[in-house]
Design a protein around this motif. Structure first.
Motif, short mmCIF file in Angstrom:
data_model
loop_
_atom_site.label_atom_id
_atom_site.label_comp_id
_atom_site.label_asym_id
_atom_site.label_seq_id
_atom_site.Cartn_x
_atom_site.Cartn_y
_atom_site.Cartn_z
N SER A 13 0.95 -1.33 -0.23
CA SER A 13 0.04 0.01 -0.02
C SER A 13 0.82 1.33 0.13
O SER A 13 0.40 2.19 -0.76
CB SER A 13 -0.73 0.05 1.18
OG SER A 13 -0.13 -0.04 2.54
N ASP A 14 1.96 1.21 0.72
CA ASP A 14 2.94 2.49 1.00
C ASP A 14 3.57 2.57 -0.43
O ASP A 14 3.78 3.62 -1.00
CB ASP A 14 3.84 2.34 1.86
CG ASP A 14 3.26 2.40 3.19
OD1 ASP A 14 2.11 3.05 3.42
OD2 ASP A 14 3.83 2.06 4.42
N LEU A 15 3.75 1.44 -1.12
CA LEU A 15 4.64 1.60 -2.48
C LEU A 15 3.69 2.22 -3.50
O LEU A 15 4.18 2.92 -4.24
CB LEU A 15 4.87 0.01 -2.82
CG LEU A 15 5.69 0.02 -4.19
CD1 LEU A 15 7.36 0.62 -3.88
CD2 LEU A 15 6.03 -1.58 -4.49
N LEU A 16 2.53 1.69 -3.61
CA LEU A 16 1.42 2.36 -4.73
C LEU A 16 1.06 3.93 -4.34
O LEU A 16 0.81 4.56 -5.20
CB LEU A 16 0.22 1.46 -4.62
CG LEU A 16 0.23 0.27 -5.41
CD1 LEU A 16 -0.74 -0.46 -5.34
CD2 LEU A 16 0.99 0.12 -6.67
N LYS A 17 1.44 4.25 -3.18
CA LYS A 17 0.99 5.84 -2.80
C LYS A 17 2.32 6.54 -3.20
O LYS A 17 2.22 7.75 -3.22
CB LYS A 17 0.88 5.92 -1.27
CG LYS A 17 -0.58 5.26 -0.76
CD LYS A 17 -0.73 5.37 0.81
CE LYS A 17 -1.75 4.80 1.24
NZ LYS A 17 -1.87 4.79 2.87
N SER A 18 3.38 5.98 -3.83
CA SER A 18 4.72 6.87 -3.88
C SER A 18 4.71 6.85 -5.39
O SER A 18 3.92 6.27 -6.31
CB SER A 18 6.01 5.87 -3.57
OG SER A 18 5.86 5.78 -2.04
N ARG A 19 5.43 7.80 -5.69
CA ARG A 19 5.99 7.99 -7.21
C ARG A 19 7.02 7.00 -7.70
O ARG A 19 8.03 6.88 -7.33
CB ARG A 19 6.54 9.24 -7.56
CG ARG A 19 5.17 10.55 -7.14
CD ARG A 19 4.25 10.61 -8.24
NE ARG A 19 3.27 11.65 -7.58
CZ ARG A 19 2.26 11.49 -6.86
NH1 ARG A 19 1.92 10.18 -6.19
NH2 ARG A 19 1.38 12.48 -6.54
N ILE A 20 6.63 6.14 -8.69
CA ILE A 20 7.62 4.91 -9.02
C ILE A 20 7.95 5.27 -10.62
O ILE A 20 7.09 5.64 -11.39
CB ILE A 20 6.53 3.65 -9.15
CG1 ILE A 20 6.22 3.30 -7.61
CG2 ILE A 20 7.37 2.44 -9.44
CD1 ILE A 20 5.29 1.99 -7.55
N ARG A 21 9.30 5.27 -10.72
CA ARG A 21 9.81 5.51 -11.88
C ARG A 21 10.53 4.02 -12.36
O ARG A 21 11.17 3.59 -11.76
CB ARG A 21 10.99 6.52 -11.99
CG ARG A 21 10.48 8.00 -11.72
CD ARG A 21 11.44 8.94 -11.91
NE ARG A 21 10.96 10.26 -11.64
CZ ARG A 21 11.77 11.30 -11.60
NH1 ARG A 21 12.93 11.20 -12.00
NH2 ARG A 21 11.21 12.51 -11.49
N ASN A 22 9.72 3.45 -13.44
CA ASN A 22 10.16 2.22 -14.13
C ASN A 22 11.07 2.48 -15.31
O ASN A 22 10.67 2.67 -16.42
CB ASN A 22 9.06 1.34 -14.50
CG ASN A 22 9.26 0.09 -14.71
OD1 ASN A 22 10.51 -0.45 -15.24
ND2 ASN A 22 8.46 -0.85 -14.62
N TYR A 23 12.46 2.29 -15.01
CA TYR A 23 13.44 2.54 -16.11
C TYR A 23 13.74 1.41 -17.11
O TYR A 23 14.18 1.41 -18.12
CB TYR A 23 14.97 2.83 -15.26
CG TYR A 23 14.84 4.22 -14.71
CD1 TYR A 23 15.19 5.24 -15.36
CD2 TYR A 23 14.84 4.29 -13.26
CE1 TYR A 23 15.10 6.57 -14.82
CE2 TYR A 23 14.76 5.42 -12.71
CZ TYR A 23 14.87 6.46 -13.21
OH TYR A 23 15.17 7.84 -12.97
N LYS A 24 13.08 0.23 -16.57
CA LYS A 24 13.14 -0.87 -17.69
C LYS A 24 12.56 -0.83 -18.67
O LYS A 24 12.62 -1.25 -19.78
CB LYS A 24 13.01 -2.18 -16.80
CG LYS A 24 13.57 -3.40 -17.81
CD LYS A 24 13.36 -4.79 -16.87
CE LYS A 24 13.63 -5.74 -17.88
NZ LYS A 24 13.61 -7.25 -17.07
#
Length: 356
Positions: A233-244
């Motif tokens: 839940s905390d992960l999805l609340k953050s801004r995620i940058r997927n470089y792959k």
């Protein structure tokens, strides 16, 4: 009127017949299972489809107790039993059938998800973890439905039970809302796939490779080597940058030159930058401009596109550009700027210099 045959009465012979029928039915079902599974397995080995393999796995999961219960039920029909006993026996057989259906369904779900994972593992690394979450939910729902059907089969009022479970479920959900939040976040990651196992991502100021996506946590191997654990839940609340998932890299870099250059040299710099970038095989030139007057330099901004997301390739290209710039600027007599400060002293008259 009582009949005796070989010193045994009719009830004894009826019981013996019932046991014999039960044994025969069990033996026939067991032999039929072995024959069908064996032939179907032989056939499945010659085909490319997975449905026959799935059928083999499900039939192989037929439990001996289920076949024995069918044999006992068949043998009991030769006995004159009380109505209550017959009813209980029928319900037990139906319960055994429902349990066997749950076993077949569990094996079927596991087999289908395993096939999906194998088929998608090369193209979709998330299948190694997403199938676990989906399988857990599917099997839980299956066994819950079977349990309610068995209770209904034995005459329990499952409407009241379901209502009670609903009220109790609300209370439990409030008590474990954080865990449920992580669970639903896990399903969101599985279905939406913002990242998969093996992707290089950054979350806030932490960068690393995704190693595991579980029902409650996601684990990332950071650049320093340590493992960082996030709740879903905390992960999805953050801004995620997927470089792959990058297809190309857009690179912007600035170079500063000294003020002591001529106009012709200033106008030649964008052309030099373009020529150097165009000479790189995996780089596509976008633009180069005289950007601004800096505090101690004339600043030129260059933009180019790297045709691969590989960070190592980008650094190799940037190194080649820097080396080529060093050589060309040396040939053209253009100096690189560095932080300097020039102080100009204005000479004033003697009276002004002597004033306090």
């Amino acid at each position: 009127m009582h009949y005796v045959l070989f010193n045994n009465g009719v009830p004894a012979w009826a019981m013996a017949l019932a046991i014999a029928i039960a044994a025969i039915v069990y033996t026939v079902l067991h032999m039929a299972k072995r024959i069908v599974v064996g032939r179907l397995a032989t056939f499945a080995a010659t085909t490319a489809t997975y449905l026959d393999d799935l059928a083999v796995g499900m039939l192989s999961a037929t439990h001996p107790l289920f076949m024995l219960s069918l044999g006992i039920y068949a043998g009991a029909h030769w006995l004159l039993l009380p109505e209550g006993t017959t009813t209980v026996l029928s319900r037990l057989v139906i319960a055994a059938l429902l349990l066997q259906c749950a076993r077949w369904g569990g094996v079927g779900v596991h087999g289908w998800l395993h096939h999906y994972r194998v088929q998608r593992s090369t193209a979709d690394a998330a299948s190694t973890t997403s199938t676990a979450a989906l399988g857990f939910v599917a099997r839980t729902a299956l066994w819950l439905i079977i349990a309610l059907m068995i209770l209904d089969n034995f005459g329990l009022n499952i409407t009241t039970l379901v209502a009670s479970l609903g009220i109790g479920g609300i209370a439990v959900a409030l008590a474990i809302q954080n865990i449920l939040g992580d669970l639903f976040s896990s399903l969101s990651i599985v279905l939406d796939k913002p990242f998969v196992v093996g992707d290089f991502i950054t979350v806030d100021d932490i960068a690393g490779t995704v190693e595991y996506v579980g029902l409650k946590t996601t684990r990332i191997r950071a650049l320093g080597g340590e493992q960082v654990v996030f709740s879903n839940s905390d992960l999805l609340k953050s801004r995620i940058r997927n470089y792959k998932r990058m297809q190309t890299r857009r690179i912007v870099f600035t170079v500063g030159v000294v003020y002591e250059i001529s106009k012709s040299q200033l106008l030649a710099i964008p052309r030099i930058l373009r020529e150097i970038v165009d000479a790189q095989p995996q780089a596509r030139f976008d633009r180069a401009h005289f950007k601004a007057y800096g505090a101690s330099s004339l600043d030129f901004e260059t933009v180019y596109i790297v045709q691969t997301p590989d960070y190592g390739v980008y650094m190799d290209i940037q190194q080649e550009i820097n080396v080529a710039l060093f050589e060309r600027f040396g040939q053209e007599g253009i100096g690189f700027a560095y932080p300097t400060q020039t102080v100009y002293l204005s000479h004033q008259g003697k009276n002004a210099a002597e004033a306090p």
